[in-house]
Scaffold this motif. Sequence first.
Motif, PDB file in Angstrom:
ATOM      1  N   GLU A 478       6.827  35.433  -9.361  1.00 20.22           N
ATOM      2  CA  GLU A 478       5.999  36.601  -9.063  1.00 20.22           C
ATOM      3  C   GLU A 478       5.013  36.287  -7.951  1.00 20.22           C
ATOM      4  OE1 GLU A 478       5.688  39.852 -11.277  1.00 20.22           O
ATOM      5  OE2 GLU A 478       7.717  39.166 -10.808  1.00 20.22           O
ATOM      6  N   ASN A 479       4.638  35.041  -7.939  1.00 22.79           N
ATOM      7  CA  ASN A 479       3.637  34.590  -6.979  1.00 22.79           C
ATOM      8  C   ASN A 479       4.247  34.362  -5.591  1.00 22.79           C
ATOM      9  OD1 ASN A 479       0.847  34.115  -7.047  1.00 22.79           O
ATOM     10  ND2 ASN A 479       1.198  31.898  -6.768  1.00 22.79           N
ATOM     11  N   GLY A 480       5.442  34.801  -5.415  1.00 22.25           N
ATOM     12  CA  GLY A 480       6.052  34.690  -4.091  1.00 22.25           C
ATOM     13  C   GLY A 480       7.118  33.622  -3.996  1.00 22.25           C
ATOM     14  N   LYS A 481       7.516  33.060  -5.104  1.00 15.38           N
ATOM     15  CA  LYS A 481       8.565  32.028  -5.151  1.00 15.38           C
ATOM     16  C   LYS A 481       8.129  30.764  -4.414  1.00 15.38           C
ATOM     17  CE  LYS A 481      12.033  35.651  -5.373  1.00 15.38           C
ATOM     18  NZ  LYS A 481      13.089  36.385  -4.703  1.00 15.38           N
ATOM     19  N   ASN A 482       8.997  29.739  -4.453  1.00 12.54           N
ATOM     20  CA  ASN A 482       8.742  28.454  -3.801  1.00 12.54           C
ATOM     21  C   ASN A 482       7.361  27.892  -4.160  1.00 12.54           C
ATOM     22  OD1 ASN A 482       9.395  26.269  -2.209  1.00 12.54           O
ATOM     23  ND2 ASN A 482       8.598  27.190  -0.328  1.00 12.54           N
ATOM     24  N   ASN A 483       7.007  28.005  -5.438  1.00 14.16           N
ATOM     25  CA  ASN A 483       5.739  27.387  -5.833  1.00 14.16           C
ATOM     26  C   ASN A 483       5.753  26.961  -7.294  1.00 14.16           C
ATOM     27  OD1 ASN A 483       3.833  29.559  -7.400  1.00 14.16           O
ATOM     28  ND2 ASN A 483       5.213  30.559  -5.941  1.00 14.16           N
ATOM     29  N   ILE A 484       4.666  26.318  -7.694  1.00 15.15           N
ATOM     30  CA  ILE A 484       4.595  25.697  -9.018  1.00 15.15           C
ATOM     31  C   ILE A 484       3.493  26.366  -9.830  1.00 15.15           C
ATOM     32  CG2 ILE A 484       4.129  23.497 -10.200  1.00 15.15           C
ATOM     33  CD1 ILE A 484       4.776  22.268  -7.290  1.00 15.15           C
ATOM     34  N   LYS A 485       3.770  26.604 -11.110  1.00 20.55           N
ATOM     35  CA  LYS A 485       2.731  27.166 -11.969  1.00 20.55           C
ATOM     36  C   LYS A 485       2.706  26.416 -13.295  1.00 20.55           C
ATOM     37  CE  LYS A 485       0.820  31.059 -10.266  1.00 20.55           C
ATOM     38  NZ  LYS A 485      -0.081  30.439  -9.317  1.00 20.55           N
ATOM     39  N   PHE A 486       1.499  26.074 -13.756  1.00 21.08           N
ATOM     40  CA  PHE A 486       1.332  25.520 -15.101  1.00 21.08           C
ATOM     41  C   PHE A 486       1.202  26.697 -16.052  1.00 21.08           C
ATOM     42  CE2 PHE A 486       0.173  21.538 -13.019  1.00 21.08           C
ATOM     43  CZ  PHE A 486       0.718  20.599 -13.879  1.00 21.08           C
ATOM     44  N   TYR A 487       1.719  26.536 -17.233  1.00 21.40           N
ATOM     45  CA  TYR A 487       1.632  27.623 -18.215  1.00 21.40           C
ATOM     46  C   TYR A 487       0.191  27.827 -18.668  1.00 21.40           C
ATOM     47  CZ  TYR A 487       1.863  30.083 -22.646  1.00 21.40           C
ATOM     48  OH  TYR A 487       1.640  30.975 -23.654  1.00 21.40           O
ATOM     49  N   ASP A 488      -0.198  29.113 -18.804  1.00 19.35           N
ATOM     50  CA  ASP A 488      -1.435  29.392 -19.534  1.00 19.35           C
ATOM     51  C   ASP A 488      -1.235  30.649 -20.367  1.00 19.35           C
ATOM     52  OD1 ASP A 488      -2.590  31.814 -18.303  1.00 19.35           O
ATOM     53  OD2 ASP A 488      -2.680  30.561 -16.504  1.00 19.35           O
ATOM     54  N   TYR A 489      -2.104  30.836 -21.330  1.00 18.53           N
ATOM     55  CA  TYR A 489      -1.914  31.883 -22.325  1.00 18.53           C
ATOM     56  C   TYR A 489      -1.747  33.276 -21.714  1.00 18.53           C
ATOM     57  CZ  TYR A 489      -2.736  34.986 -26.223  1.00 18.53           C
ATOM     58  OH  TYR A 489      -2.626  35.989 -27.126  1.00 18.53           O
ATOM     59  N   GLU A 490      -2.511  33.555 -20.656  1.00 15.16           N
ATOM     60  CA  GLU A 490      -2.463  34.862 -20.005  1.00 15.16           C
ATOM     61  C   GLU A 490      -1.049  35.255 -19.593  1.00 15.16           C
ATOM     62  OE1 GLU A 490      -4.307  37.603 -19.047  1.00 15.16           O
ATOM     63  OE2 GLU A 490      -5.410  36.801 -20.770  1.00 15.16           O
ATOM     64  N   MET A 491      -0.277  34.217 -19.245  1.00 18.11           N
ATOM     65  CA  MET A 491       1.083  34.466 -18.766  1.00 18.11           C
ATOM     66  C   MET A 491       1.948  35.134 -19.834  1.00 18.11           C
ATOM     67  SD  MET A 491       1.949  30.989 -16.798  1.00 18.11           S
ATOM     68  CE  MET A 491       1.150  30.526 -15.287  1.00 18.11           C
ATOM     69  N   SER A 492       1.763  34.676 -21.063  1.00 18.17           N
ATOM     70  CA  SER A 492       2.563  35.255 -22.141  1.00 18.17           C
ATOM     71  C   SER A 492       2.307  36.750 -22.237  1.00 18.17           C
ATOM     72  CB  SER A 492       2.226  34.598 -23.473  1.00 18.17           C
ATOM     73  OG  SER A 492       2.778  33.315 -23.484  1.00 18.17           O
ATOM     74  N   ARG A 493       1.017  37.088 -22.053  1.00 21.92           N
ATOM     75  CA  ARG A 493       0.683  38.511 -22.110  1.00 21.92           C
ATOM     76  C   ARG A 493       1.383  39.266 -21.005  1.00 21.92           C
ATOM     77  NH1 ARG A 493      -5.527  39.514 -22.622  1.00 21.92           N
ATOM     78  NH2 ARG A 493      -4.777  41.500 -21.829  1.00 21.92           N
ATOM     79  N   SER A 494       1.405  38.678 -19.806  1.00 25.81           N
ATOM     80  CA  SER A 494       2.031  39.386 -18.683  1.00 25.81           C
ATOM     81  C   SER A 494       3.547  39.455 -18.866  1.00 25.81           C
ATOM     82  CB  SER A 494       1.638  38.765 -17.344  1.00 25.81           C
ATOM     83  OG  SER A 494       2.520  37.760 -16.994  1.00 25.81           O
TER      84      SER A 494
END
Length: 758
Positions: A478-494
């Motif tokens: 979602e952030n534009g691909k080709n990148n790294i994200k650590f999981y956080d709780y907010e993500m589950s909501r989204s």
Amino acid sequence: MDGDKSVKALETTQNISENIDTCDIKNHKLFLTGFFNTEHIVLIIWRPDGTVVWLNKYAGRLADINDSFVKGEIKVSTILPAEVEGLIREKAIGKENMARHYEYTGPLITKNTCKLYFKWDSYSIPDESGDEYIITTGVDITGFKFTEKKLQEANEELSVWQKEMAAMNEELMAQEEELKHHLTELKKQDEALKVTEERYRLVVEGASDGIWDWDLLKNSAYLSEDWSLMLGFEESEVLGYYDKWVDRIHPNDKKAVINNIKNCLNNKCSHYLYEYRIKLKTGKYIWVSSKGKVLFNENLVPIRIAGSHTNITERKKTESKLNYLAYYDILTGIPLRATFMNSLKDTIQISKAKGICFAVLFLDIDNFKIVNDTYGHHIGDRFLKKVADRLKSCIRKKDMLSRIGGDEFTLLLNNLTEKQEAELIANDILKIFEYPVEINGHKLYTTFSIGISVFPENGQDGKGLIKKADIAMYQAKENGKNNIKFYDYEMSRSINYRDDLKRSLRSALEKQEFYLCYQPLVEAKAKKVVSLEALIRWRKPGNGIISPNEFICLAEESKLIIPIGEWVLDTACRQIKEWHDAGIYNSSVSVNISVLQLKQPEFIKMVSEILLKTGLSPEYLQLEITESSYMEHIHSVEENMKLLKKIGIKVLLDDFGTGYNTLKNLQNFTVDSLKIDRSFVGNIKINVNKVIVEAIILLGRRIHAEIIAEGVETKEQYEYLKSIGCNIIQGYYFCKPLESEETVLFLKQDMKAVFVKL
Ligand code: C2E
Ligand code: CA
Ligand code: CA
């Protein structure tokens, strides 16, 4: 009186004999006397009234009459059986000189009750005075009768015996039949046995089964020839079998086999079955399945085991292949999900015990679908293999990479001192994919979206950690691909929100929750509205207005973009035709088209029908297609692009400069306009962007395409773009997307007045 006559009759008889006497009287008298009184002949002279006149000695003896009987006192009935007397009376009396012969077969019951049989002869002769005398002789045939009876009995016996013989014969014949039948059966059984034996032999030879029979008391065994030879025992009778056999068992299996045999013997189980490896004479190991049955003596002591060995090497190979297929990906050779899960489980346990942390990375290739759709599955597969190889090159020995979906990989990073270590490795991955993957001369650039979950921070169960890394990966996309994200709780909501959107999208069209906004495209120099871009909006009850940036990709995933896109086209054409007819507007409409729509073979038909239905002329329709490698090599896309041109519909390449294969597409089909992506326009001050924008303008000129710049927000941007030859401007600087009524107002306004205001 009667006596005299009888004497006379006797004398008559004697006269007869006396006539004979003329030859030798003395001898004849003797003979006659002897004859008359002979044994076995009864001689009676009697008269028709039954009075016996004379009888011989034998007759007298039989009838118990002594010699001095009084003539005329004895009745013949005391001597003759009544039946005989009756017959004589009937046949002989009154019939002169008529000899009548009777055989009396019944017994003559005499006083001494001995049963005698006689053959009676009688004839009657009259004396000179005419009185009738009956001379009756009876020859004793008792002996004959006895013989006859004996013969008869013998005959009867014979016939009984014959009958018995016949019965015996029949029985014998039946037995013979039965024997024959038995013989045939035996022959059949023999044949069947031969066939069975042959079959068994074939089975044993064909299936390479070996027979073994182990005498536990002597510790010697019989082994069938093939196996004996194969294993290198010279004799089929193997002495000291146990040690010799155990010696050949694969070191890894030895202990288990020994335990198995011991258990079988100790637990008194009658069946033995085990699979293990055994060394052949050649030194090569083969897998065998040993089956056996144990024989116990009356004290329940095992004395013998016999059974078979089957060579199951091929089966084991297949099993291990299947095992490999179940746990390893055949394409890339890396573990599959199941293996990864097992490893993850172990890692959790170890990490818990040691109090260390680890990370799970979820890696998804960006736009892999494009590679597959563009170059086909064959290239897609080779691409995946190369990608996996490259990924393997960046991981440490203790890490585990696995393929868990088409273009999805998971990576287990063991034993981390801090979670940033995971980020470093993930960055390395992104970096090594800055270089293209080369297949068949094609240089394929690829990027990854990577999500990371960390143990124990994000949970302590394997499935949960993978799920969270997946959610984080989605956010990276979602952030534009080709990148790294650590999981956080907010993500589950989204993620939940996303799932909710996806579900609601299905009924949004039916519920008429979509509507269109229009954003003017303004001619840079004349500041005249040359087109209106139709932009979809979703008014979702409870959620307000949802941007197409949020739901178009979901609609594409579910292919709902096809009916939604059709609705947009239909609504936009109808609206523009209405404004044309109302004299409010006289230019074209720009409608965004997803490549998914363009790929549909019936796309052109759909567009033509809408134009026909709404009455909008094709020259007023412009289709915005986001340039992407989807478009290359897809026959239907190329065909449809050409047909659109043929009909007179304009084609615009949207977001130009962000995709790849730009130049290639321009060679394949002609386009009317190139729309410079707003990311270049927004950062136009940056030198690189300036260079790109200027290059696009030059390119546009060369291919005779109009240049449109979108996302123009400032006067500065507008002036600059106008100065370098950009024909058309779209952006907040002139106007935001407007709802229909606002658009009408906007169109009705004096344009000059509007722009002066700005
Ligand atoms: P797009 O085709 O590039 O559309 C232009 C987007 O840029 C629009 O966003 C528009 O509101 C926005 N925009 C215009 N001027 C400016 C500006 O000066 N500054 C900034 N920051 N943004 C500006 P929107 O309407 O949210 O649409 C987003 C994307 O959704 C579109 O990008 C298009 O790709 C897609 N989309 C919209 N409508 C449709 C549709 O009907 N069908 C398909 N397939 N895609 C659509
Ligand atoms: Ca557009
Ligand atoms: Ca655009």
